[in-house]
Design a protein around this motif. Structure first.
Motif, PDB file in Angstrom:
ATOM      1  N   PRO A  95      49.450  39.009  50.253  1.00  0.00           N
ATOM      2  CA  PRO A  95      49.509  37.652  50.095  1.00  0.00           C
ATOM      3  C   PRO A  95      48.977  36.623  51.144  1.00  0.00           C
ATOM      4  O   PRO A  95      48.442  35.783  50.696  1.00  0.00           O
ATOM      5  N   ARG A  96      48.945  36.943  52.365  1.00  0.00           N
ATOM      6  CA  ARG A  96      48.241  36.019  53.291  1.00  0.00           C
ATOM      7  C   ARG A  96      46.882  35.868  53.189  1.00  0.00           C
ATOM      8  O   ARG A  96      46.205  34.841  53.753  1.00  0.00           O
ATOM      9  N   HIS A  97      46.128  36.936  52.516  1.00  0.00           N
ATOM     10  CA  HIS A  97      44.675  36.834  52.389  1.00  0.00           C
ATOM     11  C   HIS A  97      44.354  35.854  51.367  1.00  0.00           C
ATOM     12  O   HIS A  97      42.969  35.608  51.606  1.00  0.00           O
ATOM     13  N   PHE A  98      45.177  35.394  50.609  1.00  0.00           N
ATOM     14  CA  PHE A  98      44.607  34.390  49.387  1.00  0.00           C
ATOM     15  C   PHE A  98      44.319  33.137  50.125  1.00  0.00           C
ATOM     16  O   PHE A  98      43.675  32.202  49.412  1.00  0.00           O
ATOM     17  N   VAL A  99      44.605  32.706  51.240  1.00  0.00           N
ATOM     18  CA  VAL A  99      44.212  31.466  51.766  1.00  0.00           C
ATOM     19  C   VAL A  99      42.953  31.737  52.688  1.00  0.00           C
ATOM     20  O   VAL A  99      42.812  30.636  53.370  1.00  0.00           O
ATOM     21  N   ASP A 100      42.391  33.109  52.713  1.00  0.00           N
ATOM     22  CA  ASP A 100      41.320  33.275  53.651  1.00  0.00           C
ATOM     23  C   ASP A 100      40.123  33.263  52.914  1.00  0.00           C
ATOM     24  O   ASP A 100      40.053  33.850  51.754  1.00  0.00           O
ATOM     25  N   GLU A 101      39.167  32.170  53.098  1.00  0.00           N
ATOM     26  CA  GLU A 101      38.057  32.163  52.033  1.00  0.00           C
ATOM     27  C   GLU A 101      37.275  33.235  52.149  1.00  0.00           C
ATOM     28  O   GLU A 101      36.665  33.614  50.884  1.00  0.00           O
ATOM     29  N   LYS A 102      36.945  33.983  52.895  1.00  0.00           N
ATOM     30  CA  LYS A 102      36.090  35.172  52.946  1.00  0.00           C
ATOM     31  C   LYS A 102      36.720  36.244  52.001  1.00  0.00           C
ATOM     32  O   LYS A 102      36.066  36.926  51.044  1.00  0.00           O
ATOM     33  N   ALA A 103      37.963  36.482  52.008  1.00  0.00           N
ATOM     34  CA  ALA A 103      38.900  37.284  51.406  1.00  0.00           C
ATOM     35  C   ALA A 103      38.707  36.952  49.592  1.00  0.00           C
ATOM     36  O   ALA A 103      38.428  37.776  48.861  1.00  0.00           O
ATOM     37  N   VAL A 104      38.692  35.712  49.643  1.00  0.00           N
ATOM     38  CA  VAL A 104      38.820  35.099  48.085  1.00  0.00           C
ATOM     39  C   VAL A 104      37.529  35.346  47.542  1.00  0.00           C
ATOM     40  O   VAL A 104      37.142  35.745  46.542  1.00  0.00           O
ATOM     41  N   ASN A 105      36.274  34.951  48.499  1.00  0.00           N
ATOM     42  CA  ASN A 105      34.824  35.185  47.777  1.00  0.00           C
ATOM     43  C   ASN A 105      34.511  36.392  47.433  1.00  0.00           C
ATOM     44  O   ASN A 105      33.675  36.843  46.512  1.00  0.00           O
TER      45      ASN A 105
END
Length: 281
Positions: A193-203
């Motif tokens: 869940p913490r990754h969805f506020v990471d732009e790179k992970a989302v892209n």
């Protein structure tokens, strides 16, 4: 059916309504706040939430690119929508589709319109046009395409969010893709869940997961720090597992959407999603 119990869409023609069933044009039944009790006890509520939870289970741990099968009935749906022998159901089912694209007078759109589209899909299952084997395709192919259309409308016409809670709401327009999208990510090998506020992970992953596609759309539509314009989602990013996120979102959906009079007052009831109390099987 008890609240929260999974109910699969019909999986055989025997479960579909007989051609002689008296279909009716759905109408509003929730006119005052006290009427909400009728809604929560209704067959419509039980069938609707059962449908949502069945799809939630079906997409668990699967990417949008998952190889799913689509029944012949669903394939023919593209061309004929509803088979000839169920033509009598068309006026009833069509009401939910019409209600799903926002209000043409106010030019707004929200979770109530989204619920109408889910109700439309639920009705197609109840009359046997869609089958239990189609549950993944219902989310990944049909509902996801609906999201794409609504996002285009939101961008083109700058639709107002209907009943938005602003910064304290989950999202201005959608809720279901967050539920089903979090289910997709349960037990993911590295995305937390913490990754969805990471732009790179989302892209890098948004094309595979509805939840991340929602996050990308929000960041395209809003400016400023994510924690400020989407505070609820920012808080959710601190939850330790996708399973807990999913469970929490289901509870939140019931409380903030299905149990809110401003949303449900617009829901319509017919023979497929009736207002009468739930019947025990």
């Amino acid at each position: 059916m008890a609240e929260g119990e999974l109910q699969a869409p019909p999986d055989s023609s025997e479960d579909a309504p007989a051609a002689t069933q008296n279909f009716i044009i759905p109408k509003k039944e929730i006119h005052t706040v006290p009427d909400m009790g009728k809604w929560k006890r209704s067959q419509a509520y039980a069938d609707y939430i059962g449908f949502i939870l069945t799809l939630n289970e079906g997409v668990k741990g699967k990417k949008l690119t998952f190889e799913y099968t689509v029944s012949e009935e669903a394939e023919s749906l593209v061309a004929t929508v509803v088979p000839t022998h169920l033509a009598a159901a068309v006026p009833e089912v069509a009401v939910y589709l019409k209600e799903s694209v926002g209000n043409s007078t106010r030019i707004d759109y929200g979770t109530g319109h989204e619920a109408a589209f889910a109700a439309f899909l639920c009705c197609l299952c109840k009359i046997g046009v869609l089958r239990v084997d189609d549950q993944i395709a219902i989310v990944f192919k049909v509902f996801n395409r609906y999201l794409e259309v609504m996002r285009k409308l939101q961008k083109t016409y700058r639709m107002e969010p209907a009943g938005s809670q602003g910064v304290w709401g989950l999202d201005d327009f959608q809720f279901l893709p967050f539920i089903w999208g979090s289910s997709q990510l349960i037990d993911h090998p590295y995305l937390e869940p913490r990754h969805f506020v990471d732009e790179k992970a989302v892209n890098e992953n948004h094309k595979d997961y509805m939840f991340l596609e929602c996050i990308l759309f929000i960041t395209e539509m809003k400016t400023g720090p994510f924690a400020e314009h989407s505070n609820q989602l920012w808080n959710i990013s601190a939850v330790p597992s996708w399973s807990k996120v999913n469970q929490g979102l289901i509870r939140m959906y019931k409380a903030e959407c299905l149990e809110k009079f401003p949303v449900i007052q617009h829901f319509k009831f017919g023979s497929l999603l009736p207002i009468h109390p739930v019947t025990s099987s």
